[in-house]
Design an enzyme around this catalytic site. Sequence first.
Site, mmCIF file in Angstrom:
data_model
loop_
_atom_site.group_PDB
_atom_site.id
_atom_site.type_symbol
_atom_site.label_atom_id
_atom_site.label_comp_id
_atom_site.label_asym_id
_atom_site.label_seq_id
_atom_site.Cartn_x
_atom_site.Cartn_y
_atom_site.Cartn_z
ATOM 1 C CE1 TYR A 56 -4.342 -1.653 0.718
ATOM 2 C CE2 TYR A 56 -2.732 -3.384 1.130
ATOM 3 C CZ TYR A 56 -4.026 -2.997 0.868
ATOM 4 O OH TYR A 56 -5.012 -3.945 0.744
ATOM 5 C CE1 TYR A 169 -6.250 -9.231 -3.234
ATOM 6 C CE2 TYR A 169 -6.945 -8.738 -5.472
ATOM 7 C CZ TYR A 169 -7.011 -8.482 -4.119
ATOM 8 O OH TYR A 169 -7.811 -7.484 -3.635
ATOM 9 C CB VAL A 218 -21.936 13.815 -12.153
ATOM 10 C CG1 VAL A 218 -21.930 13.958 -13.678
ATOM 11 C CG2 VAL A 218 -21.182 14.968 -11.497
ATOM 12 C CB SER A 262 -20.883 2.008 -6.072
ATOM 13 O OG SER A 262 -21.095 1.832 -4.682
ATOM 14 C CB THR A 470 -6.374 -2.783 -2.440
ATOM 15 O OG1 THR A 470 -6.075 -2.247 -3.742
ATOM 16 C CG2 THR A 470 -6.159 -4.293 -2.437
#
Length: 514
Positions: A56, A169, A218, A262, A470
């Site tokens: 990360y 991964y 939007v 989403s 992630t």
Amino acid sequence: MAAAAFAIRDAQVPPQHIHILEELDISGGAMDGGHTPNAAKAWVTRGGRMLTDETYLCLWDLFSSIPSLENPDISVREECLEFNARIQTHAQARLIDAQHVIVDAEKLGLNTLHRAQMLRLLASKEERIGSRRIDEFFDDSFFACNFWRMWRTTFAFQKWHSAAELRRYFLRFIQELPRIHTLAGVKRTKYNQYDSMILPLQRWLQAQGVDVRFGHYVEDADFVEDEQTGQRRATRLYVKLPEGSEQIDLPAHDLAIFTLGSITADSRYATQDDVPELIRDRLDHGWSLWQKISQKAPDFGRPMTFCGNVDEHKWESFTLTLKDDVLLNRIIEYTGNQPGTGALMTWFESGWHLSIVVPAQPHFADLPDGSYTLWGYGFQIDHIGDYIKKPMSEATGTEILTELILQLGFDDILTHVLANTEITTVMMPYASALFACRKPGDRPLVIPKGAENFAFVGQFVEIEDDVVFTVEYSVRGAMQAIYHFFAVPREIPEIYNGLLDPKVGLKALEAVFH
């Protein structure tokens, strides 16, 4: 939010020129955590994030500049380092069987064929893998070994998910192989990720002068293309406001960054007494913008690849708000874990394939003294439970908690725990949609070819070699967009690949043969 922070910090964009249009009344998207919509005395986390130091890098770069929620003299990154030095993840009950026995999960259970199948996948190019499923690369016995049992519930894979994503991964998290049974490489935030990351970032942005407009989204955008040069521009946004709608024209020097898709769209909540509704018809606007703009250019992606099959990607999670520590103490006694270090526990033979996470307490910054929380989820929510003889998707919160307590073998405290627990369940139709089998072009590039003033970010864009699901993926995309359009003279951290480090590769090889 990440793009705004990089624009201020690294591109010296005046904060008052940055506008964030957020459909919800709270920032953070899927990185939420707080009071449940259904009960004032209950808390909820729809999910959690397991972070690592090696992988990360963009995330830590960002949060090295953001003051922590409680101590503005240190950064979120420093707070996280201090917390993990004090409370180190070390699960001693990663896998539990149907007889309540904690399995020796250090033995991954991979045989020669499984190792050959893993190598075959690693050696395959993504364009050759295409939209093939994971179970097209592995035989049935692979999905019954300890390695898969832990890998799938650590990273949220199902065997019908994208083999190309699993390959990524393996490369991005190969350093976790020797410690997958304890999750010792996992780094966590002091509180849930909303309190520890999103809220500090939001406060910092607003303190700088960024314009954040909640309840705005939007719903469409116009683009124009120069047929001779191939250059493309976003020219207008069609915005829905709480009080109506408006159009925002984008002049020459404006930059528009669109979040696509989403994983928490159409989430529905329930309590101990009812069942969360499963929405199949994409009622909110988490997908509608992408669906509209994808029709404007062939390289703007294909959203139906990801949101078109709810049954392959739905999840149900649950959060327990405990009025005393009876259950937590019993879990600590049963597992041998120190408080806050237990990480993830999975009942791999359970009908619902239950897992729970027992975080360090308090998991919420405003949790009252004497209250505690833990959260969990089911991977097979349409299967019949072992004790509650119905699918998890049709079970009330009380029934889900009952199944959990009986899976633990804590029958003697069941009545007490039920009487002293607020239960929040959440149905999420698209929770693992980002792992859908895909082919090139299903996800648009962060910066499409010829884009002069627009970019796409989020979990449904294409970032070569990086892995979705992630926080790093979202932050890296934002960093790429800002650095490109403002010609930031600073390097974006390279994508970590443990196989390039001989020591990491050797330890992973030893684990695979253990």
